[in-house]
Scaffold this active site. Structure first.
Site, PDB file in Angstrom:
ATOM      1  N   ASP A 300      98.346   4.224  63.365  1.00 33.86           N
ATOM      2  CA  ASP A 300      97.274   5.468  61.722  1.00 33.86           C
ATOM      3  C   ASP A 300      96.693   3.990  61.613  1.00 33.86           C
ATOM      4  OD1 ASP A 300      96.912   6.245  59.740  1.00 33.86           O
ATOM      5  OD2 ASP A 300      98.539   4.664  58.754  1.00 33.86           O
ATOM      6  N   CYS A 340      91.739   9.433  59.472  1.00 33.31           N
ATOM      7  CA  CYS A 340      90.742   9.729  58.861  1.00 33.31           C
ATOM      8  C   CYS A 340      89.825   9.820  58.760  1.00 33.31           C
ATOM      9  CB  CYS A 340      91.700   8.339  57.716  1.00 33.31           C
ATOM     10  SG  CYS A 340      90.637   6.936  58.850  1.00 33.31           S
TER      11      CYS A 340
END
Length: 396
Positions: A300, A340
Protein backbone atom coordinates in the site's frame (compact mmCIF):
# COMPACT_ATOMS: atom_id res chain seq x y z
CA UNK A 1 -23.68 42.16 -7.30
CA UNK A 2 -22.41 41.45 -10.81
CA UNK A 3 -19.91 38.60 -11.13
CA UNK A 4 -16.93 39.11 -13.51
CA UNK A 5 -16.95 36.87 -16.57
CA UNK A 6 -14.36 34.81 -18.42
CA UNK A 7 -14.72 33.42 -21.91
CA UNK A 8 -13.30 30.04 -22.85
CA UNK A 9 -11.56 28.95 -25.98
CA UNK A 10 -13.39 26.21 -27.96
CA UNK A 11 -13.34 23.04 -25.86
CA UNK A 12 -13.68 19.32 -26.51
CA UNK A 13 -17.13 18.00 -25.47
CA UNK A 14 -15.82 16.11 -22.43
CA UNK A 15 -14.20 19.26 -21.09
CA UNK A 16 -17.55 21.07 -21.00
CA UNK A 17 -18.76 18.89 -18.12
CA UNK A 18 -15.49 18.63 -16.21
CA UNK A 19 -15.42 20.56 -12.89
CA UNK A 20 -12.04 22.16 -13.70
CA UNK A 21 -10.89 24.73 -16.25
CA UNK A 22 -7.17 24.82 -16.96
CA UNK A 23 -5.32 28.08 -17.41
CA UNK A 24 -4.68 27.44 -21.12
CA UNK A 25 -8.42 27.02 -21.80
CA UNK A 26 -9.31 30.63 -20.94
CA UNK A 27 -9.61 32.96 -23.91
CA UNK A 28 -10.50 36.27 -22.25
CA UNK A 29 -11.27 37.91 -18.91
CA UNK A 30 -11.89 38.56 -16.13
CA UNK A 31 -10.07 41.91 -16.18
CA UNK A 32 -7.03 43.47 -14.57
CA UNK A 33 -8.85 44.49 -11.37
CA UNK A 34 -9.92 40.92 -10.54
CA UNK A 35 -8.71 39.46 -7.21
CA UNK A 36 -7.60 35.84 -7.36
CA UNK A 37 -9.88 33.52 -5.42
CA UNK A 38 -13.01 35.45 -6.37
CA UNK A 39 -16.04 34.22 -8.27
CA UNK A 40 -16.35 34.32 -12.05
CA UNK A 41 -19.13 33.50 -14.46
CA UNK A 42 -17.90 31.13 -17.18
CA UNK A 43 -18.95 31.59 -20.81
CA UNK A 44 -18.20 29.16 -23.60
CA UNK A 45 -16.57 30.28 -26.87
CA UNK A 46 -19.98 31.32 -28.23
CA UNK A 47 -20.95 33.32 -25.15
CA UNK A 48 -23.27 30.79 -23.50
CA UNK A 49 -23.14 30.67 -19.70
CA UNK A 50 -21.68 27.40 -18.39
CA UNK A 51 -21.69 28.13 -14.67
CA UNK A 52 -19.97 29.92 -11.80
CA UNK A 53 -16.71 29.02 -10.10
CA UNK A 54 -13.75 30.54 -8.34
CA UNK A 55 -10.68 31.56 -10.30
CA UNK A 56 -7.00 31.53 -9.39
CA UNK A 57 -4.80 32.63 -12.27
CA UNK A 58 -1.68 31.45 -10.41
CA UNK A 59 -2.83 27.83 -10.52
CA UNK A 60 -2.79 25.46 -13.48
CA UNK A 61 -6.34 24.55 -12.43
CA UNK A 62 -7.52 28.10 -12.99
CA UNK A 63 -11.25 27.70 -12.35
CA UNK A 64 -13.12 25.22 -10.18
CA UNK A 65 -16.84 25.13 -10.93
CA UNK A 66 -19.23 25.58 -8.02
CA UNK A 67 -22.56 25.49 -9.80
CA UNK A 68 -24.01 25.15 -13.30
CA UNK A 69 -27.26 26.74 -12.17
CA UNK A 70 -28.33 30.36 -11.83
CA UNK A 71 -28.22 30.47 -8.02
CA UNK A 72 -26.48 32.91 -5.67
CA UNK A 73 -23.23 31.72 -4.09
CA UNK A 74 -23.71 32.93 -0.53
CA UNK A 75 -23.69 31.55 3.02
CA UNK A 76 -26.88 29.58 2.40
CA UNK A 77 -25.28 27.99 -0.68
CA UNK A 78 -22.33 26.65 1.32
CA UNK A 79 -24.43 25.43 4.22
CA UNK A 80 -26.64 23.53 1.78
CA UNK A 81 -23.57 21.88 0.24
CA UNK A 82 -22.29 20.71 3.65
CA UNK A 83 -25.77 19.44 4.54
CA UNK A 84 -26.00 17.55 1.24
CA UNK A 85 -22.62 15.90 1.89
CA UNK A 86 -23.76 14.87 5.37
CA UNK A 87 -27.06 13.50 4.02
CA UNK A 88 -25.23 11.57 1.28
CA UNK A 89 -23.15 9.73 3.90
CA UNK A 90 -26.21 9.13 6.07
CA UNK A 91 -27.91 7.44 3.12
CA UNK A 92 -24.86 5.29 2.29
CA UNK A 93 -24.54 4.07 5.89
CA UNK A 94 -28.26 3.78 6.70
CA UNK A 95 -28.22 -0.02 6.37
CA UNK A 96 -25.39 -0.17 8.94
CA UNK A 97 -27.35 1.82 11.50
CA UNK A 98 -25.41 5.02 10.88
CA UNK A 99 -22.00 6.31 9.89
CA UNK A 100 -18.87 4.71 11.39
CA UNK A 101 -16.88 6.63 14.03
CA UNK A 102 -14.40 7.72 11.35
CA UNK A 103 -15.39 8.64 7.80
CA UNK A 104 -14.95 11.27 5.09
CA UNK A 105 -17.62 13.95 5.27
CA UNK A 106 -16.55 16.13 2.32
CA UNK A 107 -14.59 14.88 -0.69
CA UNK A 108 -13.87 18.04 -2.69
CA UNK A 109 -15.32 18.24 -6.17
CA UNK A 110 -17.31 15.04 -5.66
CA UNK A 111 -19.40 16.89 -3.05
CA UNK A 112 -19.56 20.19 -4.92
CA UNK A 113 -17.03 21.93 -2.64
CA UNK A 114 -13.83 21.99 -4.72
CA UNK A 115 -10.62 21.93 -2.74
CA UNK A 116 -12.17 21.02 0.63
CA UNK A 117 -11.54 17.73 2.40
CA UNK A 118 -13.15 17.00 5.77
CA UNK A 119 -12.75 13.79 7.75
CA UNK A 120 -14.63 12.94 10.94
CA UNK A 121 -12.84 11.19 13.79
CA UNK A 122 -15.32 10.42 16.56
CA UNK A 123 -16.08 13.87 18.03
CA UNK A 124 -13.69 15.90 15.88
CA UNK A 125 -13.65 17.12 12.29
CA UNK A 126 -10.31 17.55 10.53
CA UNK A 127 -10.36 19.86 7.51
CA UNK A 128 -8.00 20.61 4.64
CA UNK A 129 -8.58 23.87 2.71
CA UNK A 130 -6.68 23.26 -0.54
CA UNK A 131 -8.00 25.97 -2.88
CA UNK A 132 -7.63 29.76 -2.74
CA UNK A 133 -11.30 30.21 -3.62
CA UNK A 134 -12.34 28.64 -0.30
CA UNK A 135 -10.58 31.27 1.81
CA UNK A 136 -13.40 33.90 1.77
CA UNK A 137 -15.87 31.22 2.87
CA UNK A 138 -13.94 29.66 5.75
CA UNK A 139 -16.20 30.91 8.55
CA UNK A 140 -19.48 29.72 7.06
CA UNK A 141 -17.99 26.36 6.09
CA UNK A 142 -16.51 25.72 9.53
CA UNK A 143 -19.70 26.81 11.28
CA UNK A 144 -21.79 24.60 8.99
CA UNK A 145 -19.55 21.58 9.62
CA UNK A 146 -19.77 22.10 13.37
CA UNK A 147 -23.54 22.59 13.47
CA UNK A 148 -24.49 19.81 11.04
CA UNK A 149 -22.20 17.11 12.44
CA UNK A 150 -22.37 18.04 16.12
CA UNK A 151 -18.61 17.57 16.61
CA UNK A 152 -16.83 19.06 19.61
CA UNK A 153 -14.11 20.67 17.53
CA UNK A 154 -12.92 21.42 14.01
CA UNK A 155 -9.16 21.18 13.43
CA UNK A 156 -7.30 22.38 10.33
CA UNK A 157 -4.65 20.27 8.59
CA UNK A 158 -3.96 22.50 5.59
CA UNK A 159 -0.32 21.39 5.54
CA UNK A 160 -0.42 19.82 2.10
CA UNK A 161 1.99 20.93 -0.63
CA UNK A 162 -1.09 21.44 -2.82
CA UNK A 163 -1.56 24.75 -1.00
CA UNK A 164 1.68 26.04 -2.51
CA UNK A 165 0.33 25.46 -6.01
CA UNK A 166 -2.54 27.76 -5.07
CA UNK A 167 -0.19 30.45 -3.72
CA UNK A 168 -1.14 29.67 -0.12
CA UNK A 169 0.91 29.05 3.01
CA UNK A 170 0.49 25.80 4.89
CA UNK A 171 -1.36 26.15 8.19
CA UNK A 172 -2.75 24.03 11.00
CA UNK A 173 -4.67 24.64 14.21
CA UNK A 174 -8.06 24.80 15.85
CA UNK A 175 -10.75 26.41 13.71
CA UNK A 176 -13.67 25.97 16.09
CA UNK A 177 -14.45 24.44 19.46
CA UNK A 178 -12.15 22.11 21.37
CA UNK A 179 -8.66 21.11 20.38
CA UNK A 180 -8.38 17.38 19.66
CA UNK A 181 -6.02 15.25 21.76
CA UNK A 182 -2.64 14.24 20.35
CA UNK A 183 -4.14 10.84 19.50
CA UNK A 184 -7.85 10.30 18.85
CA UNK A 185 -8.95 6.79 19.85
CA UNK A 186 -12.10 5.08 18.64
CA UNK A 187 -13.49 1.57 18.31
CA UNK A 188 -14.09 0.07 14.89
CA UNK A 189 -14.90 -3.55 13.98
CA UNK A 190 -13.99 -4.64 17.48
CA UNK A 191 -10.55 -2.99 17.41
CA UNK A 192 -9.27 0.21 19.01
CA UNK A 193 -7.84 2.47 16.30
CA UNK A 194 -5.52 5.42 16.88
CA UNK A 195 -5.43 8.52 14.70
CA UNK A 196 -2.73 11.17 14.97
CA UNK A 197 -4.88 13.96 13.57
CA UNK A 198 -2.32 16.70 14.22
CA UNK A 199 0.85 15.34 12.64
CA UNK A 200 -0.08 12.02 11.00
CA UNK A 201 -0.48 11.36 7.28
CA UNK A 202 -3.31 13.19 5.50
CA UNK A 203 -5.84 14.01 8.25
CA UNK A 204 -4.66 11.23 10.57
CA UNK A 205 -5.67 8.01 8.81
CA UNK A 206 -6.12 6.87 5.23
CA UNK A 207 -9.85 6.33 5.58
CA UNK A 208 -10.24 5.35 1.93
CA UNK A 209 -8.61 1.97 2.68
CA UNK A 210 -10.90 0.80 5.49
CA UNK A 211 -13.15 -1.40 3.34
CA UNK A 212 -10.13 -2.78 1.47
CA UNK A 213 -8.46 -3.64 4.77
CA UNK A 214 -11.56 -5.58 5.76
CA UNK A 215 -11.60 -7.47 2.47
CA UNK A 216 -7.88 -8.26 2.68
CA UNK A 217 -8.20 -9.49 6.27
CA UNK A 218 -10.62 -12.21 5.15
CA UNK A 219 -7.76 -13.75 3.15
CA UNK A 220 -5.31 -13.64 6.07
CA UNK A 221 -6.70 -16.53 8.15
CA UNK A 222 -3.84 -18.86 9.14
CA UNK A 223 -1.30 -16.96 7.05
CA UNK A 224 1.99 -15.22 7.79
CA UNK A 225 1.44 -11.63 6.66
CA UNK A 226 3.93 -8.99 5.52
CA UNK A 227 2.45 -5.50 5.41
CA UNK A 228 4.57 -3.05 3.38
CA UNK A 229 4.28 0.74 3.62
CA UNK A 230 2.28 -0.11 6.73
CA UNK A 231 1.73 3.43 8.09
CA UNK A 232 0.07 2.69 11.49
CA UNK A 233 -0.57 -0.97 10.67
CA UNK A 234 -4.32 -1.18 10.05
CA UNK A 235 -4.04 -3.88 7.36
CA UNK A 236 -2.08 -5.95 9.88
CA UNK A 237 -4.33 -5.23 12.86
CA UNK A 238 -7.43 -6.30 10.96
CA UNK A 239 -5.62 -9.38 9.59
CA UNK A 240 -4.57 -10.41 13.09
CA UNK A 241 -8.09 -9.87 14.40
CA UNK A 242 -9.46 -12.27 11.78
CA UNK A 243 -6.89 -15.01 12.33
CA UNK A 244 -3.50 -14.25 10.76
CA UNK A 245 -0.74 -16.51 12.06
CA UNK A 246 1.78 -13.66 12.39
CA UNK A 247 2.33 -10.18 10.97
CA UNK A 248 5.30 -7.99 10.11
CA UNK A 249 4.88 -4.26 9.40
CA UNK A 250 7.51 -2.45 7.34
CA UNK A 251 7.42 1.36 7.43
CA UNK A 252 10.27 3.87 7.13
CA UNK A 253 8.70 6.46 9.47
CA UNK A 254 9.69 6.02 13.11
CA UNK A 255 6.82 8.30 14.18
CA UNK A 256 4.20 6.21 12.37
CA UNK A 257 5.70 3.04 13.82
CA UNK A 258 5.38 4.47 17.33
CA UNK A 259 1.63 4.91 16.81
CA UNK A 260 1.48 1.38 15.40
CA UNK A 261 3.19 -0.06 18.50
CA UNK A 262 0.88 1.82 20.84
CA UNK A 263 -2.17 0.72 18.85
CA UNK A 264 -1.09 -2.93 18.97
CA UNK A 265 -0.58 -2.68 22.72
CA UNK A 266 -4.02 -1.10 23.21
CA UNK A 267 -5.65 -4.03 21.40
CA UNK A 268 -3.88 -6.69 23.45
CA UNK A 269 -3.55 -9.21 20.62
CA UNK A 270 -1.36 -12.28 21.16
CA UNK A 271 -0.55 -12.75 17.46
CA UNK A 272 3.23 -12.43 16.87
CA UNK A 273 3.88 -8.92 15.58
CA UNK A 274 7.05 -7.20 14.43
CA UNK A 275 7.55 -3.59 13.33
CA UNK A 276 10.48 -2.87 11.01
CA UNK A 277 11.64 0.73 10.46
CA UNK A 278 13.16 0.35 7.00
CA UNK A 279 12.77 1.30 3.37
CA UNK A 280 10.35 -1.22 1.84
CA UNK A 281 12.29 -1.66 -1.41
CA UNK A 282 15.47 -2.47 0.54
CA UNK A 283 13.63 -4.82 2.89
CA UNK A 284 12.02 -6.82 0.08
CA UNK A 285 15.27 -7.07 -1.89
CA UNK A 286 16.97 -8.47 1.20
CA UNK A 287 14.16 -10.95 1.95
CA UNK A 288 14.22 -12.13 -1.66
CA UNK A 289 17.61 -13.69 -0.98
CA UNK A 290 16.29 -15.86 1.87
CA UNK A 291 14.32 -19.09 1.63
CA UNK A 292 11.87 -17.93 4.31
CA UNK A 293 8.82 -16.64 2.46
CA UNK A 294 5.41 -15.21 3.39
CA UNK A 295 1.87 -16.48 2.83
CA UNK A 296 0.44 -13.00 2.22
CA UNK A 297 1.95 -9.63 1.30
CA UNK A 298 0.21 -6.25 1.33
CA UNK A 299 1.59 -3.37 -0.78
CA UNK A 300 0.00 0.00 0.00
CA UNK A 301 2.58 2.57 -1.15
CA UNK A 302 2.14 6.33 -1.43
CA UNK A 303 1.45 7.66 -4.91
CA UNK A 304 4.48 7.01 -7.10
CA UNK A 305 3.34 9.68 -9.55
CA UNK A 306 1.48 12.94 -8.97
CA UNK A 307 1.82 14.24 -12.51
CA UNK A 308 2.08 12.85 -16.03
CA UNK A 309 5.76 13.80 -16.31
CA UNK A 310 6.75 11.22 -13.67
CA UNK A 311 4.43 8.51 -14.95
CA UNK A 312 7.14 6.41 -16.65
CA UNK A 313 9.20 6.25 -13.46
CA UNK A 314 6.11 5.33 -11.48
CA UNK A 315 5.37 2.41 -13.80
CA UNK A 316 8.89 1.09 -13.19
CA UNK A 317 8.45 1.53 -9.44
CA UNK A 318 5.14 -0.34 -9.33
CA UNK A 319 6.61 -3.12 -11.48
CA UNK A 320 9.64 -3.50 -9.23
CA UNK A 321 7.76 -3.50 -5.94
CA UNK A 322 5.22 -6.05 -7.17
CA UNK A 323 7.83 -8.25 -8.85
CA UNK A 324 10.01 -8.32 -5.72
CA UNK A 325 7.03 -9.02 -3.47
CA UNK A 326 6.00 -11.94 -5.67
CA UNK A 327 9.49 -13.42 -5.22
CA UNK A 328 8.85 -13.33 -1.46
CA UNK A 329 5.53 -15.19 -1.58
CA UNK A 330 5.06 -18.90 -1.05
CA UNK A 331 3.00 -20.91 -3.57
CA UNK A 332 -0.74 -20.48 -3.03
CA UNK A 333 -0.05 -17.12 -1.45
CA UNK A 334 -2.06 -13.90 -1.57
CA UNK A 335 -0.89 -10.53 -2.87
CA UNK A 336 -2.83 -7.39 -1.94
CA UNK A 337 -1.49 -4.57 -4.09
CA UNK A 338 -2.71 -0.98 -4.16
CA UNK A 339 -2.17 2.27 -6.04
CA UNK A 340 -3.47 5.74 -5.22
CA UNK A 341 -1.99 7.34 -8.35
CA UNK A 342 -4.89 8.77 -10.33
CA UNK A 343 -2.64 9.12 -13.39
CA UNK A 344 -2.79 5.32 -13.70
CA UNK A 345 -6.15 3.79 -14.58
CA UNK A 346 -7.30 0.50 -13.10
CA UNK A 347 -6.65 -1.24 -16.42
CA UNK A 348 -3.12 0.19 -16.58
CA UNK A 349 -2.38 -0.83 -13.00
CA UNK A 350 -3.56 -4.37 -13.70
CA UNK A 351 -1.28 -4.53 -16.73
CA UNK A 352 1.68 -3.45 -14.60
CA UNK A 353 0.96 -6.11 -11.98
CA UNK A 354 0.45 -8.76 -14.65
CA UNK A 355 3.78 -7.80 -16.25
CA UNK A 356 5.49 -8.01 -12.85
CA UNK A 357 4.04 -11.49 -12.36
CA UNK A 358 5.34 -12.60 -15.75
CA UNK A 359 8.79 -11.27 -14.85
CA UNK A 360 8.64 -13.15 -11.55
CA UNK A 361 7.43 -16.34 -13.18
CA UNK A 362 4.19 -16.37 -11.18
CA UNK A 363 0.55 -16.83 -12.18
CA UNK A 364 -2.18 -14.60 -10.76
CA UNK A 365 -5.90 -15.09 -10.24
CA UNK A 366 -8.09 -12.14 -9.28
CA UNK A 367 -9.92 -12.66 -6.00
CA UNK A 368 -11.28 -9.12 -5.85
CA UNK A 369 -10.82 -5.77 -7.56
CA UNK A 370 -11.68 -2.89 -5.29
CA UNK A 371 -11.55 0.90 -5.18
CA UNK A 372 -12.87 3.72 -3.02
CA UNK A 373 -15.52 3.40 -0.33
CA UNK A 374 -18.86 5.25 -0.60
CA UNK A 375 -17.68 8.17 1.54
CA UNK A 376 -14.99 8.91 -1.11
CA UNK A 377 -17.38 9.19 -4.09
CA UNK A 378 -16.21 9.21 -7.69
CA UNK A 379 -17.59 12.05 -9.81
CA UNK A 380 -18.08 10.52 -13.24
CA UNK A 381 -17.40 13.81 -15.03
CA UNK A 382 -14.01 14.02 -13.25
CA UNK A 383 -11.85 10.95 -13.92
CA UNK A 384 -9.28 12.36 -11.47
CA UNK A 385 -11.67 11.65 -8.60
CA UNK A 386 -11.24 7.90 -9.19
CA UNK A 387 -7.76 7.27 -7.87
CA UNK A 388 -7.69 4.27 -5.52
CA UNK A 389 -7.09 0.77 -6.86
CA UNK A 390 -6.78 -2.41 -4.81
CA UNK A 391 -6.22 -5.86 -6.29
CA UNK A 392 -6.48 -8.97 -4.11
CA UNK A 393 -4.76 -11.79 -5.97
CA UNK A 394 -4.20 -15.53 -5.52
CA UNK A 395 -0.60 -16.33 -6.45
CA UNK A 396 0.22 -19.82 -7.80
Amino acid sequence: MAIPTIKLKPQRPERLTHPWIYDNEIGAGPGADFTNGGLVRVLDARGKTLGVGYLNSRSKIAVRYLTRKNVPVDDAFWRARVQAAFDYRAARYAADGGAPPAYRLIHGESDGIPGLVVDIYQDFAVAQFLALGLEPWRDVLVQSIAEITGVRGVYERSDSTVRKLEGLEEQTGVLWGEEPPEIVEFEHDGSILLADVKTGGKTGLFLDQIDNQRAAAREAVGRTVLNCFSYTGLFSLRAARLGAKSVIDVESSVAFNAVNAKQWERNGLDVPHEIVSENVFDYLRARDRFADKFDMIVLDPPAFTKNRASREGAVRGYNEINRTALHCLRPNGVLVTCSCSHHLSTAEFREIVESAAADAGRSLRLIAQRGQPPDHPVLLSAPESEYLKCLILAVD
